[in-house]
Design an enzyme around this catalytic site. Structure first.
Site, PDB file in Angstrom:
ATOM      1  N   ASP A 216       5.243  -0.829  -2.376  1.00 19.73           N
ATOM      2  CA  ASP A 216       4.385   0.307  -2.687  1.00 19.73           C
ATOM      3  C   ASP A 216       4.918   1.078  -3.906  1.00 19.73           C
ATOM      4  O   ASP A 216       4.152   1.514  -4.771  1.00 19.73           O
ATOM      5  CB  ASP A 216       4.313   1.232  -1.463  1.00 19.73           C
ATOM      6  CG  ASP A 216       3.179   2.229  -1.585  1.00 19.73           C
ATOM      7  OD1 ASP A 216       2.030   1.802  -1.800  1.00 19.73           O
ATOM      8  OD2 ASP A 216       3.452   3.443  -1.488  1.00 19.73           O
ATOM      9  N   LYS A 220       3.185   1.853  -7.744  1.00 17.35           N
ATOM     10  CA  LYS A 220       3.199   3.134  -8.465  1.00 17.35           C
ATOM     11  C   LYS A 220       3.858   2.969  -9.838  1.00 17.35           C
ATOM     12  O   LYS A 220       3.394   3.529 -10.839  1.00 17.35           O
ATOM     13  CB  LYS A 220       3.943   4.193  -7.636  1.00 17.35           C
ATOM     14  CG  LYS A 220       3.252   4.527  -6.316  1.00 17.35           C
ATOM     15  CD  LYS A 220       4.078   5.503  -5.483  1.00 17.35           C
ATOM     16  CE  LYS A 220       3.466   5.673  -4.096  1.00 17.35           C
ATOM     17  NZ  LYS A 220       4.287   6.529  -3.213  1.00 17.35           N
TER      18      LYS A 220
END
Lengths: 354, 354
Positions: A216, A220
């Protein structure tokens, strides 16, 4: 009126609907903008208004979703058409607060048709670079909530670039969960125990490997790097996982039992850092010259990210104009309400342009 | 095209013109916005384009101002008309990067006529509350650079409020000069010596009392408080000065000689704070319930503002949604280039709405 089609009615999606209903009258008065849901869409269907959904219809959706039902359980639900077909002839804002991996192309099609997009969903920005470019061309998509939730990150970066500044480095702590874990280790808690505690407290995803893999954070980082102008393919950012490959394919229960097999490596890194007079942080480092790194790094104690404790996110921008001392943003970078607020701010900013 | 009239060609004004010329082609390509100066205005006149100034004309103005000349020294300068009369019939952006105290009413008149305003000048927002309301109604004025220069402060606050959050407290260090001084005191330097050094290095205004009075911080505090929705009159914020009233009316030279008369009080406060296990900071504290304070305050060592060293600004927002842990922005809050960049970002955001 500004028509809004919202995809996704999970925790963030429902919080967004509630916030929207609460602020819409104020926004109308303050900016002369009339924000209206024309359709709410979940994984099984849509409820569309004519032209807009009434507050009663919206409340019915909220109630149904809170009870665990899908939209196709509602009267007047539409299940035979794709949400793209629900878009009005006038310019609308499509809001994606799902975690779906299949939205990039239809969202790009909506933009081609003259609509605008607001994302909390990171995945559409993590496909091919061409899709990223198609989505973000002419500022057609806002995506503040994809990095740091409600914290000002993407907007700050775009303002720096638009005003002619050049990014030299972005250094960031972008995972509240990993931040919490590192603080626990510094308090003397072992890695396996810290992960189990975080899992029990609901600080991790149901499968804690979704956090510990860094995947994750890598998404980003890719979004930040592409926003900086780096033309990166989807697989350009490889995050360092905090567990060995041997624990990758087993069940969650077995993973939690065998966490000690991940402990040695992490604790060893921590001791080495400490012996060097440094601290260990799971960070993202982006520089247009040197690429993108995501992983455990030793930092000097006077580094801005070294001061971080607990689950806060922190993003430090070093640029030509912020060369000696960086521009730093810090705060909670996750949570349903602040994420929804980040999306809502983007919707308002977009509506002010239409 | 988006017509721009810029008031002020001091350091920030000239940096803004240079940045604008540098980014205008990119902004045109990126957003389809054609930013054009229709007039540049200084304290003695204006140079207006027909309809826009050419790059050559703009360079001529920059060269003249850098050499210390006023616009009325240029061929084709206009000296017999007020800048309001130069506004085009179509919607324009008026940019005020002066420090003039007389602009609030004419800027409000420009807004009444349908134009938009971008400010680095704090004074127009610090007149009567009615003028503040007239300037900011419907988001007609952007003023990010008035607080923290290029740091994201005003935009962040407005986004929080627009999305339905409620501010509980803003705590901020808004003076780089006073931050530098407090760090010097913590290093063991005496107050009088620290002020003299800062003055010699050009870190203070020519008259250091302009910094030490806290008046500039008070203006920023008033702007923040009014942005929070507090209906405050101009004299509502009273800053604590760091020198006694006896040193108020004397010359700068005499003031610098007699600084020891201000030393005892400040050093005493520092010792008391230190004895209490706290640090001393010159801060702004705003809460809708308890009003606005600007002055020296003791802070616990784990307070976000306690970690601040040197001239950085820091702004901490505690709200209903950022209740347990604040949203914090930190970085250089002054300087010609970052201030101009803050103004330019506001101009671009405004142009995207026109």
């Amino acid at each position: 009126m500004t028509p809004i089609i919202q995809l996704g009615l999970g925790g963030v999606g429902r919080a967004l609907v509630r916030q929207m209903l609460a602020v819409a009258p104020t926004i109308r008065r303050r900016y002369g903008i009339d924000l209206r849901y024309t359709a709410l869409v979940d994984s099984r269907g849509a409820l569309a208004g004519d032209p807009a959904l009434t507050d009663d219809q919206i409340q019915t959706v909220l109630t149904a979703k809170a009870a665990g039902h899908h939209i196709d359980s509602l009267a007047h639900a539409i299940t035979d058409r794709h949400w793209l077909e629900l878009l009005p002839a006038t310019m609308a804002i499509v809001v994606d607060v799902t975690a779906a991996g299949s939205h990039a192309a239809p969202l790009a099609a909506a933009i081609s048709a003259g609509h605008r997009v607001v994302l909390a969903n990171k995945r559409p920005l993590c496909e091919s670079y061409e899709l990223f470019a198609a989505l973000t061309e002419r500022g057609a998509t806002r995506y503040e909530a994809t990095v740091g939730a409600g914290l000002p990150v993407i907007g700050v970066l775009q303002s720096l670039i638009d005003s002619g500044d050049e990014v030299r480095a972005i250094e960031a702590a972008l995972s509240g969960t990993l931040g919490f874990l590192m603080s626990e280790l510094e308090r003397g808690v072992g890695f396996a125990d810290a992960v189990r505690t975080a899992h029990q407290l609901g600080y991790t995803e149901p499968d804690p490997r979704d956090d510990l893999s860094g995947a994750d954070v890598a998404r980003k980082a890719l979004i930040l790097a592409r926003t900086c102008g780096m033309h990166l393919p989807p697989d350009a950012v490889i995050a360092e996982p905090l567990f060995p490959a041997t624990l990758k394919e087993i069940s969650v229960t077995e993973f939690l039992q065998r966490l000690e097999e991940a402990e040695h490596e992490v604790m060893n890194r921590l001791q080495v850092a400490s012996a060097n007079g440094k601290v260990l942080r799971y960070i993202t480092r982006i520089s247009p010259d040197n690429g993108v790194e995501v992983g455990l790094r030793e930092l000097p104690t006077d580094h801005p990210l070294a001061s971080l404790r607990g689950p806060d996110n922190m993003i430090s921008f070093t640029t030509n104009r912020y060369a000696d001392r960086p521009l730093v943003v810090r705060g909670p970078g996750a949570g349903v309400e602040v994420t929804a607020a980040g999306v809502l701010s983007d919707i308002i900013a977009t509506a002010r342009e239409l």
